[in-house]
Write a protein that holds these residues in place. Sequence first.
Motif, mmCIF file in Angstrom:
data_model
loop_
_atom_site.group_PDB
_atom_site.id
_atom_site.type_symbol
_atom_site.label_atom_id
_atom_site.label_comp_id
_atom_site.label_asym_id
_atom_site.label_seq_id
_atom_site.Cartn_x
_atom_site.Cartn_y
_atom_site.Cartn_z
ATOM 1 N N GLY A 165 0.788 -1.224 0.000
ATOM 2 C CA GLY A 165 0.000 0.000 0.000
ATOM 3 C C GLY A 165 0.819 1.272 0.000
ATOM 4 O O GLY A 165 0.437 2.266 -0.628
ATOM 5 N N ALA A 166 1.951 1.275 0.702
ATOM 6 C CA ALA A 166 2.758 2.493 0.790
ATOM 7 C C ALA A 166 3.342 2.883 -0.557
ATOM 8 O O ALA A 166 3.294 4.051 -0.964
ATOM 9 C CB ALA A 166 3.867 2.309 1.820
ATOM 10 N N TYR A 218 -17.092 9.352 -4.515
ATOM 11 C CA TYR A 218 -16.973 10.678 -3.904
ATOM 12 C C TYR A 218 -15.931 11.536 -4.617
ATOM 13 O O TYR A 218 -15.447 12.531 -4.089
ATOM 14 C CB TYR A 218 -16.713 10.624 -2.395
ATOM 15 C CG TYR A 218 -15.556 9.814 -1.887
ATOM 16 C CD1 TYR A 218 -14.235 10.206 -2.080
ATOM 17 C CD2 TYR A 218 -15.785 8.660 -1.136
ATOM 18 C CE1 TYR A 218 -13.173 9.482 -1.561
ATOM 19 C CE2 TYR A 218 -14.739 7.917 -0.607
ATOM 20 C CZ TYR A 218 -13.438 8.331 -0.820
ATOM 21 O OH TYR A 218 -12.393 7.606 -0.306
ATOM 22 N N GLY A 219 -15.594 11.155 -5.856
ATOM 23 C CA GLY A 219 -14.821 12.051 -6.704
ATOM 24 C C GLY A 219 -13.325 11.877 -6.709
ATOM 25 O O GLY A 219 -12.612 12.722 -7.261
ATOM 26 N N ALA A 220 -12.795 10.800 -6.134
ATOM 27 C CA ALA A 220 -11.352 10.584 -6.157
ATOM 28 C C ALA A 220 -10.885 10.258 -7.578
ATOM 29 O O ALA A 220 -11.575 9.579 -8.334
ATOM 30 C CB ALA A 220 -10.967 9.450 -5.210
ATOM 31 N N ASP A 221 -9.704 10.756 -7.938
ATOM 32 C CA ASP A 221 -9.106 10.441 -9.238
ATOM 33 C C ASP A 221 -8.366 9.111 -9.196
ATOM 34 O O ASP A 221 -8.363 8.360 -10.176
ATOM 35 C CB ASP A 221 -8.123 11.548 -9.642
ATOM 36 C CG ASP A 221 -8.818 12.868 -9.896
ATOM 37 O OD1 ASP A 221 -9.532 12.968 -10.904
ATOM 38 O OD2 ASP A 221 -8.655 13.794 -9.063
ATOM 39 N N ILE A 222 -7.720 8.843 -8.062
ATOM 40 C CA ILE A 222 -6.930 7.625 -7.891
ATOM 41 C C ILE A 222 -7.265 7.020 -6.531
ATOM 42 O O ILE A 222 -7.352 7.736 -5.529
ATOM 43 C CB ILE A 222 -5.417 7.914 -7.968
ATOM 44 C CG1 ILE A 222 -5.059 8.597 -9.303
ATOM 45 C CG2 ILE A 222 -4.615 6.621 -7.818
ATOM 46 C CD1 ILE A 222 -3.609 9.053 -9.377
ATOM 47 N N ALA A 223 -7.450 5.717 -6.495
ATOM 48 C CA ALA A 223 -7.658 4.996 -5.240
ATOM 49 C C ALA A 223 -6.544 3.977 -5.067
ATOM 50 O O ALA A 223 -6.262 3.197 -5.981
ATOM 51 C CB ALA A 223 -9.011 4.298 -5.232
ATOM 52 N N VAL A 224 -5.904 4.006 -3.925
ATOM 53 C CA VAL A 224 -4.851 3.044 -3.608
ATOM 54 C C VAL A 224 -5.180 2.398 -2.269
ATOM 55 O O VAL A 224 -6.091 2.827 -1.561
ATOM 56 C CB VAL A 224 -3.458 3.714 -3.561
ATOM 57 C CG1 VAL A 224 -3.086 4.270 -4.923
ATOM 58 C CG2 VAL A 224 -3.413 4.816 -2.503
ATOM 59 N N GLY A 225 -4.429 1.382 -1.903
ATOM 60 C CA GLY A 225 -4.677 0.741 -0.620
ATOM 61 C C GLY A 225 -3.803 -0.473 -0.430
ATOM 62 O O GLY A 225 -3.069 -0.891 -1.337
ATOM 63 N N GLU A 226 -3.884 -1.034 0.761
ATOM 64 C CA GLU A 226 -3.167 -2.261 1.105
ATOM 65 C C GLU A 226 -4.141 -3.426 1.013
ATOM 66 O O GLU A 226 -5.171 -3.424 1.687
ATOM 67 C CB GLU A 226 -2.575 -2.149 2.516
ATOM 68 C CG GLU A 226 -1.951 -3.426 3.036
ATOM 69 C CD GLU A 226 -0.904 -3.974 2.077
ATOM 70 O OE1 GLU A 226 -1.130 -5.083 1.540
ATOM 71 O OE2 GLU A 226 0.116 -3.293 1.861
ATOM 72 N N GLY A 227 -3.815 -4.425 0.191
ATOM 73 C CA GLY A 227 -4.697 -5.560 -0.025
ATOM 74 C C GLY A 227 -4.499 -6.718 0.922
ATOM 75 O O GLY A 227 -5.152 -7.760 0.769
ATOM 76 N N LEU A 264 0.195 -6.648 -0.797
ATOM 77 C CA LEU A 264 -0.386 -6.370 -2.110
ATOM 78 C C LEU A 264 -0.832 -4.916 -2.180
ATOM 79 O O LEU A 264 -1.720 -4.495 -1.442
ATOM 80 C CB LEU A 264 -1.591 -7.294 -2.336
ATOM 81 C CG LEU A 264 -2.474 -7.011 -3.536
ATOM 82 C CD1 LEU A 264 -1.696 -7.215 -4.832
ATOM 83 C CD2 LEU A 264 -3.701 -7.902 -3.506
ATOM 84 N N GLY A 265 -0.203 -4.141 -3.054
ATOM 85 C CA GLY A 265 -0.612 -2.761 -3.253
ATOM 86 C C GLY A 265 -1.740 -2.677 -4.267
ATOM 87 O O GLY A 265 -1.674 -3.286 -5.328
ATOM 88 N N LEU A 266 -2.789 -1.953 -3.917
ATOM 89 C CA LEU A 266 -3.913 -1.752 -4.824
ATOM 90 C C LEU A 266 -3.773 -0.378 -5.479
ATOM 91 O O LEU A 266 -3.427 0.607 -4.815
ATOM 92 C CB LEU A 266 -5.241 -1.813 -4.062
ATOM 93 C CG LEU A 266 -5.476 -3.053 -3.203
ATOM 94 C CD1 LEU A 266 -6.806 -2.941 -2.468
ATOM 95 C CD2 LEU A 266 -5.436 -4.324 -4.046
ATOM 96 N N PHE A 267 -4.049 -0.317 -6.796
ATOM 97 C CA PHE A 267 -3.941 0.947 -7.527
ATOM 98 C C PHE A 267 -5.032 0.981 -8.573
ATOM 99 O O PHE A 267 -5.030 0.194 -9.525
ATOM 100 C CB PHE A 267 -2.570 1.079 -8.189
ATOM 101 C CG PHE A 267 -2.279 2.467 -8.736
ATOM 102 C CD1 PHE A 267 -1.325 3.271 -8.149
ATOM 103 C CD2 PHE A 267 -2.961 2.954 -9.849
ATOM 104 C CE1 PHE A 267 -1.049 4.541 -8.644
ATOM 105 C CE2 PHE A 267 -2.693 4.216 -10.356
ATOM 106 C CZ PHE A 267 -1.739 5.018 -9.758
ATOM 107 N N ALA A 268 -6.010 1.870 -8.406
ATOM 108 C CA ALA A 268 -7.117 2.011 -9.356
ATOM 109 C C ALA A 268 -7.287 3.495 -9.667
ATOM 110 O O ALA A 268 -6.921 4.358 -8.868
ATOM 111 C CB ALA A 268 -8.405 1.452 -8.762
ATOM 112 N N CYS A 269 -7.834 3.793 -10.856
ATOM 113 C CA CYS A 269 -7.973 5.188 -11.238
ATOM 114 C C CYS A 269 -9.096 5.364 -12.258
ATOM 115 O O CYS A 269 -9.672 4.382 -12.749
ATOM 116 C CB CYS A 269 -6.659 5.734 -11.815
ATOM 117 S SG CYS A 269 -6.123 4.931 -13.338
#
Length: 461
Positions: free
Chosen positions: A151-152, A268-277, A291-296
């Motif tokens: 995630g980081a 809610y209008g985010a351009d990019i969503a990331v996170g720790e999977g 596992l890093g999550l990366f969506a846009c």
Amino acid sequence: MTNAGDGSAPFSCIISNTMDFTPHTEAERKEMLADIGVSSFKELVKNLPIMEEDLKIPSGLSEGEMVRLGHELGSKNQAAPRLSSYLGAGAYEHFSPAAVSALMSRGEFLTSYTPYQPEVSQGTLQTLYEFQSMICDLTAMDVTNTGMYEGASALAEAVLLALRETGRKKVLIPRSLHPDYKTVLSTYTSESGTQLIEIPFKDGQLDLGFVAKNLTSEVAAVVIQNPNFFGIVEPAEAIAPLAQAASALYIASVNPISLGLLTPPGEYGADIAVGEGQSLGIAPGFGGPYLGLFACKTKWLRKMPGRLVGQTVDVDGRRAFVLTLQAREQHIRREKATSNVCTTTALIAAGSTFYMSLLGKQGLRDLAYQNLAKARYAFDQLTQIPGVRAAFKAPIFNEFVLQTTTPVETLQQRLLECGVVAGLPIKKWYPELENASLWCVTETKTKADIDFLVKTLRGVL
């Protein structure tokens, strides 16, 4: 298999080239250690729990005798389920069905190679395509990659994308962002002249007044973490119009389990969503692999780092899967590449795919509700104990910060003697929060577990 992952050289060449960099003399080893700021190898690994005592293993043991001795030594470790742990802070204890590890152990997934040749990699490619589809559903985003390191680094890559696209040098980040994420982000941007501006918090939530005042045309992106490091749910919907007004990117770092209940970033209008999977069926381990999550949004599709699996048809019109739109330095000139991410944690992504498939949409919602309900019950019960109070009153998901009249380190030791792992002390990051610790309660805890914690904490206080 004779070629390297990028097809550039045989493995034998890579091995010999690697060996050229190995320090052969004591002087070379000392010079290398000095370059990274330590005086010895022992200092380098001082934070790792390395056993230095002689295990006194007799010579000439048979395999069976050695296995038995290993079990005896291992039984001295204190670990779940012998201890009841309330640690979280980015590494979460969730129940994972046995089917997840069983499927991950199958040779088709466990030994699969990078799927550059789609004609022999359809199984791996389809699994990663399904992973992408599920993460898009979960985050309400248009597109996602096949996963990143954790995630980081996913957050850091999102910020780099914003810096490249806007040409600006300022980024707003919350003071309530996970401290490790801040450190990684600082490392990624340290040589680029980027200014990371911390958003203060009020009662644990973002100071929206500060955001409105400082989100100017000089800012490349505004970052939120929802829930944040304190476990508090942020007013995420209020950020989007401010970011849009400044033409800055809006980056949301999320806990995927929380999206079973909370509004997803795409809504809610985010351009990019990331996170720790990691919470999607992966054991906490000893810090990884994660596992890093990366969506846009589609707008940033060609700027997205990592790998992307696309669906197409073959010459016979049958559905097929391929790696597509790769803008990594392995595929195009370095100066035009948008990323140097050359590896994906595909096995972990596959495990998360199995986990999400087994849960289903309603299962994920039920899981999120259990986390919320049990954390809230624990919060309410613990804050009734004399000498314990809540650091913040804002809404929580499955973590919360408590402050105690007794030093946190003393509580940790006393609770550990009773078989309980206390919350994480956060003084080194937030010195103004005296005797504060971060506690996590997931679906793995029963009411009896929480009641035992309350009784035990009341006793040690």
